[in-house]
Design an enzyme around this catalytic site. Structure first.
Site, mmCIF file in Angstrom:
data_model
loop_
_atom_site.group_PDB
_atom_site.id
_atom_site.type_symbol
_atom_site.label_atom_id
_atom_site.label_comp_id
_atom_site.label_asym_id
_atom_site.label_seq_id
_atom_site.Cartn_x
_atom_site.Cartn_y
_atom_site.Cartn_z
ATOM 1 N N LYS A 139 -11.210 -4.668 -4.480
ATOM 2 C CA LYS A 139 -12.053 -3.529 -4.850
ATOM 3 C C LYS A 139 -11.222 -2.389 -5.419
ATOM 4 O O LYS A 139 -11.760 -1.485 -6.042
ATOM 5 C CB LYS A 139 -12.911 -3.068 -3.669
ATOM 6 C CG LYS A 139 -12.159 -2.686 -2.424
ATOM 7 C CD LYS A 139 -13.123 -2.508 -1.242
ATOM 8 C CE LYS A 139 -12.427 -2.839 0.062
ATOM 9 N NZ LYS A 139 -13.366 -3.106 1.153
ATOM 10 N N LYS A 163 -4.853 -10.969 -6.552
ATOM 11 C CA LYS A 163 -6.031 -11.119 -5.695
ATOM 12 C C LYS A 163 -7.198 -10.298 -6.241
ATOM 13 O O LYS A 163 -6.991 -9.197 -6.740
ATOM 14 C CB LYS A 163 -5.638 -10.603 -4.298
ATOM 15 C CG LYS A 163 -6.609 -10.889 -3.201
ATOM 16 C CD LYS A 163 -6.131 -10.298 -1.876
ATOM 17 C CE LYS A 163 -6.230 -8.782 -1.853
ATOM 18 N NZ LYS A 163 -6.077 -8.179 -0.524
ATOM 19 N N LYS A 166 0.814 -1.220 0.000
ATOM 20 C CA LYS A 166 0.000 0.000 0.000
ATOM 21 C C LYS A 166 0.840 1.261 0.000
ATOM 22 O O LYS A 166 0.496 2.248 -0.639
ATOM 23 C CB LYS A 166 -0.937 0.023 1.215
ATOM 24 C CG LYS A 166 -2.194 -0.799 1.041
ATOM 25 C CD LYS A 166 -3.257 -0.250 1.969
ATOM 26 C CE LYS A 166 -4.574 -0.980 1.853
ATOM 27 N NZ LYS A 166 -5.577 -0.398 2.759
HETATM 28 P P1 TYM Z 1 -10.534 -6.014 4.166
HETATM 29 O O1 TYM Z 1 -11.545 -4.979 4.499
HETATM 30 O O2 TYM Z 1 -9.535 -5.731 3.118
HETATM 31 O O3 TYM Z 1 -11.248 -7.371 3.758
HETATM 32 C C1 TYM Z 1 -12.256 -7.951 4.571
HETATM 33 C C2 TYM Z 1 -12.143 -9.466 4.561
HETATM 34 O O4 TYM Z 1 -12.269 -9.977 3.227
HETATM 35 C C3 TYM Z 1 -11.181 -10.854 2.948
HETATM 36 N N1 TYM Z 1 -10.841 -10.762 1.525
HETATM 37 C C4 TYM Z 1 -10.689 -11.818 0.723
HETATM 38 N N2 TYM Z 1 -10.823 -13.138 0.949
HETATM 39 C C5 TYM Z 1 -10.608 -13.979 -0.100
HETATM 40 N N3 TYM Z 1 -10.282 -13.536 -1.344
HETATM 41 C C6 TYM Z 1 -10.136 -12.229 -1.613
HETATM 42 N N4 TYM Z 1 -9.830 -11.811 -2.843
HETATM 43 C C7 TYM Z 1 -10.351 -11.300 -0.550
HETATM 44 N N5 TYM Z 1 -10.300 -9.938 -0.461
HETATM 45 C C8 TYM Z 1 -10.600 -9.639 0.813
HETATM 46 C C9 TYM Z 1 -10.057 -10.341 3.834
HETATM 47 O O5 TYM Z 1 -9.075 -11.336 4.048
HETATM 48 C C10 TYM Z 1 -10.796 -9.978 5.084
HETATM 49 O O6 TYM Z 1 -11.015 -11.109 5.896
HETATM 50 N N6 TYM Z 1 -7.290 -5.571 7.949
HETATM 51 C C11 TYM Z 1 -8.577 -6.108 7.559
HETATM 52 C C12 TYM Z 1 -9.738 -5.564 8.382
HETATM 53 C C13 TYM Z 1 -9.578 -5.713 9.862
HETATM 54 C C14 TYM Z 1 -9.693 -6.927 10.603
HETATM 55 C C15 TYM Z 1 -9.517 -6.553 11.958
HETATM 56 C C16 TYM Z 1 -9.925 -8.251 10.243
HETATM 57 C C17 TYM Z 1 -9.344 -4.721 10.747
HETATM 58 N N7 TYM Z 1 -9.308 -5.215 12.014
HETATM 59 C C18 TYM Z 1 -9.557 -7.511 12.966
HETATM 60 C C19 TYM Z 1 -9.965 -9.196 11.271
HETATM 61 C C20 TYM Z 1 -9.788 -8.832 12.619
HETATM 62 C C21 TYM Z 1 -8.837 -5.744 6.102
HETATM 63 O O7 TYM Z 1 -8.295 -4.800 5.588
HETATM 64 O O8 TYM Z 1 -9.795 -6.486 5.509
#
Ligand code: TYM
Length: 333
Positions: A198, A195, A112
């Protein structure tokens, strides 16, 4: 006692990756009767600038996405991060526990911030410490996430271990990531090495939860594949990332293993398999997008759900933060 926590950033637009990797798993874990806490991580979203009106909208839309995917606010605690101040308060303590070097090794930070790390926000760098706080302010033991979050959960364990060690306590638990199912890493429909995300500039690379049936069918029809027929066993997909991705998606939607799917579709050409997958995706996703739109008609109700969830969350976080402050030696805790 086991406790599940997970979060999603309200940074606009949910993808099929978010659904199969996270949301679908969240409702399944809830329905297994576990103690579940799910969060719209708005404080994480603003580590890169967000338009305030869009952030408000995206937080409500994401809440609708959780509920439409089967997360029931009567069974799980559902709220937005900023409404529970103990997340940010514990994150500050963890900023003093975590080391700069740990943050520098995070692949999400490297991706990022890129080459221009000087211009990245301090919050983006500290992002994983806030994530550790999200989890540990509940003493959560299980965190369902996609593959891309695994490194952040490992860092959460490092933070817990260092805190416990530095203060000579056994206070924070060692959290386990739960990375299960056939779609823990859904890939771009245009490039099997990337991957699904969005933030990909190509809308054709992803399926959005809000896409209509025609758009979903068209994106799957145009998805990149190879010219061969589907193999009859998973090992036949080893060097075929695009083919493997589509089969993984099919398997995740139908709660099967890849081998079970291939037992059914092995030998078929993509010309035959893609319409099957498109029909399946439309059948599974269109009720969700219809329900999201319905829920979003009443934002006051969504805000009430979030406010109630925040109250329930604070019953857990306030005592854990107080105890943390006492351990650290902060007067007045
Ligand atoms: P974020 O908002 O990017 O994504 C949310 C969840 O979706 C999953 N994900 C995917 N899984 C499979 N294939 C994909 N292409 C894909 N894209 C996204 C992510 O693995 C995630 O589970 N840092 C985290 C948010 C967060 C969080 C937390 C998660 C903040 N605090 C505490 C767990 C516990 C994030 O940016 O997810």
């Amino acid at each position: 006692t086991p406790r599940v926590f997970s979060g999603i950033q309200p940074s606009g637009g949910l993808t099929l990756g978010n659904y199969l990797g996270a949301l679908k798993r969240f409702s399944e874990m809830q329905n297994e009767g576990r103690d579940c806490i799910y969060c719209m991580v708005d404080l994480h979203a603003i580590t890169v600038w967000q338009d305030p009106d869009k952030l408000r909208h995206n937080t409500r839309e994401l809440t609708a996405g959780f509920i439409a995917s089967g997360v029931d606010p009567e069974k799980s605690i559902l709220f937005n991060q900023s409404a529970v101040p103990e997340h940010a308060q514990l994150a500050w303590i963890f900023n003093t526990v975590a080391r700069m070097g740990w943050m520098q090794r995070m692949t999400q930070w490297k991706d990022k911030a890129g080459k221009n790390a000087e211009k990245a926000s301090l919050g983006l760098f500290a992002y994983p410490a806030l994530m550790a706080a999200d989890i540990l302010v509940y003493h959560a033991t299980h965190v369902p996430v996609g593959e891309d979050q695994k490194q952040h959960i490992e860092l959460t364990r490092d933070v817990a271990a260092k805190f416990n060690h530095d203060y000579g306590v056994d206070f924070f638990p060692m959290t386990e990531p739960v990375i299960e199912g056939a779609a823990t890493r859904v890939m771009s429909l245009r490039d099997g090495s990337k991957k699904m995300s969005k933030s990909d500039p190509s809308d054709a690379s992803r399926i959005n939860l809000t896409d209509d049936a025609d758009t979903i069918a068209k994106k799957i029809r145009k998805a990149k594949t190879d010219p061969d027929a589907l193999p009859s066993e998973a090992k036949g997909l080893e060097d075929r990332p695009e083919a493997r991705n589509l089969v993984n998606i099919y398997a995740a939607f139908t709660n099967q293993t890849v081998d079970q799917v291939l037992a059914e579709v092995g030998g078929k050409q993509f010309a035959e398999f893609k319409p099957m997958l498109a029909d399946l995706a439309v059948a599974k996703l269109s009720p969700i997008s219809t329900e999201m739109a319905r829920l979003l008609d009443d934002t006051a109700e969504i805000d009430r759900i979030l406010a109630r969830g925040a109250e329930q969350a604070r019953e857990i976080t306030v005592p854990i933060l107080k105890k943390t402050y006492e351990i650290v030696g902060l007067v007045g805790a």
